[in-house]
Design an enzyme around this catalytic site. Structure first.
Site, PDB file in Angstrom:
ATOM      1  N   ARG A  51     -11.721  -0.274   0.829  1.00  0.00           N
ATOM      2  CA  ARG A  51     -10.746   0.785   0.504  1.00  0.00           C
ATOM      3  C   ARG A  51     -11.431   1.942  -0.224  1.00  0.00           C
ATOM      4  NH1 ARG A  51      -5.668  -0.982  -2.614  1.00  0.00           N
ATOM      5  NH2 ARG A  51      -7.074  -2.263  -3.849  1.00  0.00           N
ATOM      6  N   LYS A  80      -5.903   6.816  -7.254  1.00  0.00           N
ATOM      7  CA  LYS A  80      -5.829   5.498  -7.889  1.00  0.00           C
ATOM      8  C   LYS A  80      -7.202   4.811  -7.813  1.00  0.00           C
ATOM      9  CE  LYS A  80      -4.200   2.892  -3.840  1.00  0.00           C
ATOM     10  NZ  LYS A  80      -3.058   2.137  -3.265  1.00  0.00           N
ATOM     11  N   HIS A  81      -7.464   3.865  -8.704  1.00  0.00           N
ATOM     12  CA  HIS A  81      -6.651   3.274  -9.767  1.00  0.00           C
ATOM     13  C   HIS A  81      -7.303   3.675 -11.095  1.00  0.00           C
ATOM     14  CE1 HIS A  81      -6.455   0.644  -6.208  1.00  0.00           C
ATOM     15  NE2 HIS A  81      -5.204   0.377  -6.550  1.00  0.00           N
ATOM     16  N   HIS A  93      -4.281  -8.566  -8.744  1.00  0.00           N
ATOM     17  CA  HIS A  93      -3.082  -9.224  -8.216  1.00  0.00           C
ATOM     18  C   HIS A  93      -2.955 -10.642  -8.770  1.00  0.00           C
ATOM     19  CE1 HIS A  93      -3.713  -6.048  -5.170  1.00  0.00           C
ATOM     20  NE2 HIS A  93      -2.404  -6.092  -5.027  1.00  0.00           N
ATOM     21  N   ASP A 163       0.551   0.979 -11.293  1.00  0.00           N
ATOM     22  CA  ASP A 163       0.393   0.132 -10.118  1.00  0.00           C
ATOM     23  C   ASP A 163       1.565  -0.855 -10.136  1.00  0.00           C
ATOM     24  OD1 ASP A 163      -0.642  -1.017  -7.833  1.00  0.00           O
ATOM     25  OD2 ASP A 163      -2.634  -1.354  -8.665  1.00  0.00           O
TER      26      ASP A 163
END
Length: 241
Positions: A51, A80-81, A93, A163
């Site tokens: 990403r 982001k982030h 996560h 987020d």
């Protein structure tokens, strides 16, 4: 020259942003929670990976700004982030990452965000502890990170969104009531994807009643959001809200 040979081409990044923004706008979307401006400096990073646009601050800054400018022709983009998730070895996560590098290294991770501030409308927070700024709280909950660093030191006056608040870095360590209050105190304007919206509202209402959170602070965020909607023409076009 074919597109296949044009590596790290800012014109292509801009074109990609335009296409993404145009397609989202056609679907009624007015915000893209992208692009990723994290430096992929840790090969063991389990969450950023491809990403990221790379590990070089200059390249990520140039491509990131170009993509944001392309998107912003149609929708709001979100850098982001913040302040940089690229050197973590834990996926937020599933856990709370901590980065221990010095301020000079942090400044490299901040470079793409500084470049993006004038180009984009929004910045998304990272659920990570950056010891060089705040060794106790993750960026999403840290006044030192979101107000002291992002707003005061770097001069960002746009919208700050968290987020997703259902990620374990947040939800496994604080209640949704606590998270809602702490992130607003830190400087967030938008609380993204709370897994318990009622609890988030309850926490904010109680904090205002207790004097922990002021109405003036809430009005700052409301004003930023309404200003953004006015500048984007969303208040005049209800179908885009």
């Amino acid at each position: 020259m074919s597109h296949r040979l044009r590596r790290f081409d800012a014109d292509l990044a801009h074109e990609q942003g335009q296409i993404l923004g145009e397609e989202m706008r056609a679907m009624g979307v007015n915000v893209d929670f992208a692009p990723v401006l994290d430096l992929n400096s840790n090969p063991d990073n389990p969450v950023i990976g491809i990403r990221s646009m790379g590990e070089d601050p200059d390249t990520v800054s140039r491509l990131g700004v170009a993509q944001i400018q392309g998107m912003q022709e149609h929708v709001a983009a979100t850098a982001k982030h913040f302040p940089g998730h690229g050197d973590t070895n834990v996926d937020s996560h599933y856990g709370l990452p901590v980065v221990t590098y010095d301020r000079a290294t942090l400044d490299e991770h901040l470079q793409p965000f500084q470049a993006a501030i004038d180009a984009g409308d929004m910045v998304m927070t990272a659920h990570i502890i950056v010891e060089a700024i705040d060794p106790e709280l993750p960026g999403t909950l840290s006044h030192d990170v979101l107000t002291g660093l992002l707003r005061e030191d770097m001069g960002f006056d746009g919208l700050v969104t968290t987020d997703a608040l259902d990620m374990a870095a947040m939800a496994a360590n604080w209640s949704q009531e606590e998270i809602a209050v702490m992130t607003i105190q830190a400087g967030s304007d938008i609380l993204l994807n709370s897994p318990d919206v009622d609890a988030s509202f309850a926490g904010v209402r109680q904090a205002v009643a207790d004097g922990v959170l002021t109405e003036e602070r809430l009005e700052e965020s409301v004003r930023r959001i309404l200003t953004w909607k006015a500048e984007r023409g969303i208040l005049e076009n209800r179908s885009r809200q």
